[in-house]
Design an enzyme around this catalytic site. Structure first.
Site, PDB file in Angstrom:
ATOM      1  N   ALA A  75       0.820  -1.218   0.000  1.00  0.00           N
ATOM      2  CA  ALA A  75       0.000   0.000   0.000  1.00  0.00           C
ATOM      3  C   ALA A  75       0.853   1.266   0.000  1.00  0.00           C
ATOM      4  O   ALA A  75       0.434   2.295  -0.540  1.00  0.00           O
ATOM      5  CB  ALA A  75      -0.938  -0.005   1.203  1.00  0.00           C
ATOM      6  N   SER A 201      -3.338  -3.656   0.366  1.00  0.00           N
ATOM      7  CA  SER A 201      -2.176  -4.347   0.911  1.00  0.00           C
ATOM      8  C   SER A 201      -2.559  -5.773   1.262  1.00  0.00           C
ATOM      9  O   SER A 201      -3.623  -6.020   1.845  1.00  0.00           O
ATOM     10  CB  SER A 201      -1.681  -3.627   2.175  1.00  0.00           C
ATOM     11  OG  SER A 201      -0.667  -4.373   2.815  1.00  0.00           O
ATOM     12  N   THR A 241       9.723  -7.297 -12.448  1.00  0.00           N
ATOM     13  CA  THR A 241       9.309  -8.699 -12.526  1.00  0.00           C
ATOM     14  C   THR A 241       8.283  -9.000 -11.445  1.00  0.00           C
ATOM     15  O   THR A 241       8.499  -8.716 -10.263  1.00  0.00           O
ATOM     16  CB  THR A 241      10.525  -9.629 -12.360  1.00  0.00           C
ATOM     17  OG1 THR A 241      11.473  -9.351 -13.384  1.00  0.00           O
ATOM     18  CG2 THR A 241      10.104 -11.087 -12.433  1.00  0.00           C
ATOM     19  N   CYS A 326       3.824   2.339  11.452  1.00  0.00           N
ATOM     20  CA  CYS A 326       4.666   3.183  10.603  1.00  0.00           C
ATOM     21  C   CYS A 326       5.318   4.308  11.401  1.00  0.00           C
ATOM     22  O   CYS A 326       6.258   4.941  10.937  1.00  0.00           O
ATOM     23  CB  CYS A 326       3.855   3.782   9.463  1.00  0.00           C
ATOM     24  SG  CYS A 326       2.605   4.972   9.987  1.00  0.00           S
TER      25      CYS A 326
END
Length: 382
Positions: A75, A201, A241, A326
């Site tokens: 996210a 997420s 990738t 966070c």
């Protein structure tokens, strides 16, 4: 309890065993390990088919077209891609957001502000919600984007995204929503909510860390500029990738979430009620955030006369948080709690408790008993 009771599901969830089992099929030599971009042989075709199957599973949970799902690393990257990508190349762009967003949005908007983008910072009510009228009054002629979270990660309160989305759609302003804490916890319908960009997420929904997605509306087409270049993957919006095993894990996790959304909501509501009931005889406990507009899995409480750090030290058998993961590196009081009007002293007394799929009644009862005991003891030695 032999090990700490995990009550930090808002920070991350464990991978569901069904998801882990599915992921293992895309890692080893006897599985599907090819590069999804290798379209010249069967190994690549099988991997590509798995990626597209997962894209459909993620799209289904949020009622989107699979072609509108862009894979990212999580996210945080989705937020960056949506916000930076929406304003890139615009003349004198203006953004509207709030002071209690996730750091991935806050720091991105601050960085843009330092680089010449005008930003309006909305302050929520004491319930932690942003009102549609606030957003409307903040719009300028040059407003390009409004970015708001659907469910606050510290409070669990839910903003009326549909009302804001309808108003912005009428005015032709792009609407980005961080739904990391909403997907799998409450109904998310990008069409009904008139959302243009939506961040997701996997690790908040019992999937693996390191994988996420950004919904980008196709009709009418929303154009955002890539922030990572090198191969033109994901409709030219995000090169790199693709990690097939992680993508498959996210798809399976979202499929499971879609199949048991109502059942899980009811279970979490019961656990929340039981948890708060277990604290009813403890004086000086205040709920932070909206009681009415919320998801059931997150409870933010302040305890009068007890600072959160001391309480967490006393609750050695509980895994809880004093704020968002966070922002856990700082000793400053939660910016979210200050954003809804709490003073530093009140904010320093708050803890976040978050429950999830694997929480049990026994764990909830144990947690409530521990909290009552430790708070009572700390208050007695003041």
């Amino acid at each position: 309890m032999k090990k700490p009771v995990y009550l930090d599901y808002a920070a991350t969830t464990p991978v569901d065993p069904i998801v882990a089992e599915e992921m293992c099929k895309y890692l080893t030599p006897d599985g599907v390990y090819g590069n999804p971009a290798s379209r010249s042989h069967a190994y690549g075709w099988q991997a590509e088919a798995a990626v597209e199957g997962a894209r459909r599973q993620v799209a289904s949970l949020i009622h989107a077209d699979p072609r509108e799902i862009v894979w990212t690393s999580g996210a945080t990257e989705s937020d960056n891609l949506a916000i930076k990508g929406a304003v890139a190349g615009r003349d004198d762009p203006h953004i509207v957001t709030s002071v209690i967003e996730h750091k991935a949005v806050l720091d991105t908007c601050k960085w843009l502000e330092q680089n010449g983008v005008s930003v309006t910072w909305l302050k929520p009510g004491s319930d932690g919600r942003i009102a549609p009228a606030q957003v409307e009054s903040a719009l300028h002629d040059n407003t390009v984007l409004v970015s708001l979270m659907m469910v606050n990660n510290e409070l669990g309160c839910q903003t009326d995204i549909a009302a804001i989305g309808a108003m912005l759609r009428e005015r032709g302003v792009l609407f980005h929503v961080d739904a990391a804490q909403a997907a799998g916890k409450t109904e998310v319908d990008v069409s009904a909510m008139a959302v243009d960009l939506l961040s997701l997420s996997a690790h908040k929904v019992y999937g693996p860390k390191g994988i996420g997605a950004l919904y980008v509306r196709r009709s009418p087409d929303v154009r955002i500029e890539a922030q990572i270049h090198g191969g033109g993957h994901e409709r030219g919006m995000r090169s790199g990738t693709l990690p097939t095993h992680q993508i498959v894990g996210m798809g399976k996790a979202f499929e499971l979430a879609a199949g048991q959304l109502e059942q899980e909501q009811a279970m979490l509501e019961r656990l929340r009620s039981r948890f708060l009931q277990g604290l009813k005889n403890l004086d000086g406990v205040a709920l932070n955030g909206s009681e009415e507009h919320r998801v059931p899995g997150i409870v933010n409480l302040s305890f009068a006369g007890v600072d959160a750090e001391s309480l967490m030290l006393g609750l050695r058998n509980l895994a809880v948080s004093s704020g968002s993961a966070c922002a856990s590196a700082t000793v400053e009081p939660s910016f979210v709690l200050r954003g809804i009007g709490l003073g530093d002293e009140q904010a320093h007394r708050a803890l976040r408790f978050s429950f999830g799929r694997f929480s049990t009644v026994e764990e909830i009862d144990f947690a409530a008993t521990q909290i009552v005991d430790v708070v009572t003891r700390l208050r007695s030695v003041r």
